[in-house]
Design a protein around this motif. Structure first.
Motif, PDB file in Angstrom:
ATOM      1  N   PRO A   1       8.443   5.931  15.879  1.00 55.65           N
ATOM      2  CA  PRO A   1       7.475   5.502  15.058  1.00 55.65           C
ATOM      3  C   PRO A   1       8.123   5.780  13.612  1.00 55.65           C
ATOM      4  O   PRO A   1       9.362   6.233  13.636  1.00 55.65           O
ATOM      5  N   LEU A   2       7.567   5.202  12.626  1.00 51.68           N
ATOM      6  CA  LEU A   2       8.207   4.858  11.621  1.00 51.68           C
ATOM      7  C   LEU A   2       7.457   6.232  10.753  1.00 51.68           C
ATOM      8  O   LEU A   2       6.628   7.287  10.681  1.00 51.68           O
ATOM      9  N   ARG A   3       8.740   6.323   9.436  1.00 49.87           N
ATOM     10  CA  ARG A   3       8.208   8.151   8.989  1.00 49.87           C
ATOM     11  C   ARG A   3       6.874   8.107   7.939  1.00 49.87           C
ATOM     12  O   ARG A   3       6.661   6.627   7.622  1.00 49.87           O
ATOM     13  N   LYS A   4       6.468   9.314   7.711  1.00 50.94           N
ATOM     14  CA  LYS A   4       5.513   8.781   7.636  1.00 50.94           C
ATOM     15  C   LYS A   4       5.422   8.890   5.745  1.00 50.94           C
ATOM     16  O   LYS A   4       6.072   9.895   5.145  1.00 50.94           O
TER      17      LYS A   4
END
Length: 97
Positions: free
Chosen positions: A22-25
């Motif tokens: 997942p992408l960094r929030k």
């Protein structure tokens, strides 16, 4: 006699599929009304649940009861959705075609 070169591997390093990360929030933009944040987070949760239902073979809104959506939320690791979020999941299933 012509020389031929034999390749040891036909796949290059760029052809290897990496596992999903997942992408960094990032923080949400400041200064919006509270209702915007509630709606935004509800839509994100509904999208996650809709994707999980589609992956599990639930394609029609009639197949997705509130109980099934809440069981899926437990499997995915998100808090149980409200009735409004369950309605939004069924709406997304309806228009996913």
């Amino acid at each position: 006699m012509p020389t031929t070169t034999i390749s040891k591997s036909t796949t290059s390093k760029s052809d290897v599929i990496e596992p999903y990360v997942p992408l960094r929030k990032r923080p949400l933009p400041a200064g919006r009304p509270r209702k915007w944040y509630v709606t935004h987070n509800r839509r994100l949760k509904a999208m996650r649940l809709t994707i999980a239902l589609l992956d599990s073979g639930t394609y029609l809104p009639s197949q997705a009861s509130n109980e099934k959506i809440r069981r899926t939320a437990d499997l995915v690791g998100v808090r149980p959705p409200s009735d409004a979020t369950c309605r939004l999941v069924r709406t997304l299933l309806r228009y996913s075609r």
